[in-house]
Design a protein around this motif. Structure first.
Motif, PDB file in Angstrom:
ATOM      1  N   ALA A 107       0.791  -1.237   0.118  1.00  0.00           N
ATOM      2  CA  ALA A 107      -0.066   0.054  -0.055  1.00  0.00           C
ATOM      3  C   ALA A 107       0.998   1.286  -0.025  1.00  0.00           C
ATOM      4  O   ALA A 107       0.643   2.068  -0.557  1.00  0.00           O
ATOM      5  CB  ALA A 107      -0.947  -0.160   1.103  1.00  0.00           C
ATOM      6  N   VAL A 110       2.636   1.916  -3.574  1.00  0.00           N
ATOM      7  CA  VAL A 110       1.482   2.152  -4.579  1.00  0.00           C
ATOM      8  C   VAL A 110       1.005   3.577  -4.095  1.00  0.00           C
ATOM      9  O   VAL A 110       0.528   4.261  -4.936  1.00  0.00           O
ATOM     10  CB  VAL A 110       0.367   1.168  -4.552  1.00  0.00           C
ATOM     11  N   ASP A 112      -1.744   3.996  -1.992  1.00  0.00           N
ATOM     12  CA  ASP A 112      -3.245   3.844  -1.955  1.00  0.00           C
ATOM     13  C   ASP A 112      -3.599   3.779  -0.466  1.00  0.00           C
ATOM     14  O   ASP A 112      -2.960   3.368   0.379  1.00  0.00           O
ATOM     15  CB  ASP A 112      -3.724   2.436  -2.480  1.00  0.00           C
ATOM     16  N   ARG A 114      -5.847   1.928   2.010  1.00  0.00           N
ATOM     17  CA  ARG A 114      -6.423   0.476   2.023  1.00  0.00           C
ATOM     18  C   ARG A 114      -7.060   0.013   3.423  1.00  0.00           C
ATOM     19  O   ARG A 114      -6.379   0.672   4.356  1.00  0.00           O
ATOM     20  CB  ARG A 114      -5.327  -0.512   1.576  1.00  0.00           C
ATOM     21  N   ASP A 157     -12.146   9.168   3.628  1.00  0.00           N
ATOM     22  CA  ASP A 157     -11.144   8.809   2.867  1.00  0.00           C
ATOM     23  C   ASP A 157     -10.336   9.981   2.541  1.00  0.00           C
ATOM     24  O   ASP A 157      -8.855   9.975   2.529  1.00  0.00           O
ATOM     25  CB  ASP A 157     -11.640   8.000   1.772  1.00  0.00           C
ATOM     26  N   ARG A 161      -6.404  10.946   3.550  1.00  0.00           N
ATOM     27  CA  ARG A 161      -5.258  11.303   2.419  1.00  0.00           C
ATOM     28  C   ARG A 161      -4.712  12.768   2.813  1.00  0.00           C
ATOM     29  O   ARG A 161      -3.459  12.831   2.584  1.00  0.00           O
ATOM     30  CB  ARG A 161      -5.904  11.287   1.206  1.00  0.00           C
TER      31      ARG A 161
END
Length: 286
Positions: A107, A110, A112, A114, A157, A161
């Motif tokens: 994760a 990449v 992302d 998760r 989410d 971030r």
């Protein structure tokens, strides 16, 4: 009467939906306020040791987690949990030791956000938010959510971030500042602390410490006979020798020229014997 019942039920349903929407909007406003406060707090922190626990606490509080941890990716690929935050209950966070949990590292690579299975096969979801700065990914903050909690919606989410991005930039800034400080205190030739670092050592002496000033005998003859390049080689060799001969707890700096200052901690009773041993060892290197 059926029409009245239908209208009443419809109004009740609409009212319930409105209340849910109001609760959701209030929660989002609170989340935004927490994010703004967290961003302001991160801007004031300038060292990684303070950042790691602060980021874990911010993420755990913002996402109403049970526990959280800041995990940094080492140069060899090892994932190391540098700080943890415990909220409602104590849970072990994957990555709480120097090992390679593949799902979390994947994760991070990449980039992302998760949701992974919780530790020990529990139904507690683990939310992983990669920490990214301007360059390579540097780690992640993991938040252990409540058991059976649904995955975060798009808004949460986004909050996660945003926090992870701010935290990644804060870590980069702290490391850059620390690098500048280290460079300003390091002697370029020998790699030891420089005179400024030596002054710092002398200003933080503790009871029981011993200060030793030493220099290299006949060093000028080396420079005169063989040149300054050979003298530099001798200084580097002496620095390597002293680092190996002293204990990890002792500190050393190049005071200037061929002079060094050494601070020995807790060695005041046997310091003369220690330094005679070190001098004899240096002479034995020819």
């Amino acid at each position: 009467l059926p029409i009245c019942l239908t209208i009443g039920e419809s109004l009740s349903w609409i009212s319930g939906r409105l209340r849910k929407a109001e609760i959701r909007d209030l929660g989002r406003m609170a989340g935004m306020a927490e994010l703004l406060e967290a961003s302001s707090a991160l801007a004031r922190l300038d060292d990684a040791e303070s950042l790691a626990p602060a980021v874990a606490a911010m993420a755990g509080t913002m996402l109403d987690g049970q526990s959280a941890a800041t995990m940094l990716l080492e140069s060899d690929g090892t994932l190391l949990a540098t700080a943890a935050w415990q909220g409602h209950e104590a849970f072990a966070i994957p990555g709480a030791g120097p090992h390679r949990p593949s799902d979390i590292i994947d994760a991070i690579r990449v980039g992302d956000v998760r949701v992974l299975d919780g530790p020990d096969g529990t139904k507690t979801p683990l939310l992983v938010m990669p920490l990214r700065g301007t360059g390579e990914p540097i780690g992640a903050v993991g938040v252990l959510l409540r058991e059976g909690a649904p995955p975060p919606d798009a808004f949460m989410d986004g909050l996660g971030r945003a926090l992870a991005t701010q935290a990644g930039l804060a870590f980069e800034r702290a490391w850059s500042m620390q690098s500048l400080v280290d460079d300003s205190l390091r002697d370029e030739l020998t790699g030891l602390g420089n005179r400024r670092h030596g002054a710092v050592l002398l200003s933080h002496l503790a009871p029981g410490s011993t200060v030793v000033m030493l220099d290299l005998d006949h060093f000028k003859q080396v420079n005169d006979a063989l040149g300054h390049g050979a003298g530099d080689d001798v200084l580097r060799a002496a620095s390597r020798y002293l680092r190996g001969a002293l204990r990890d707890s002792d500190q050393i700096a190049r005071w200037g020229g061929d002079e060094f200052v050494v601070v020995l901690h807790g060695a005041h009773e046997g310091v003369r014997t220690t330094m005679e041993r070190i001098r004899a060892g240096w002479l034995a290197t020819s």
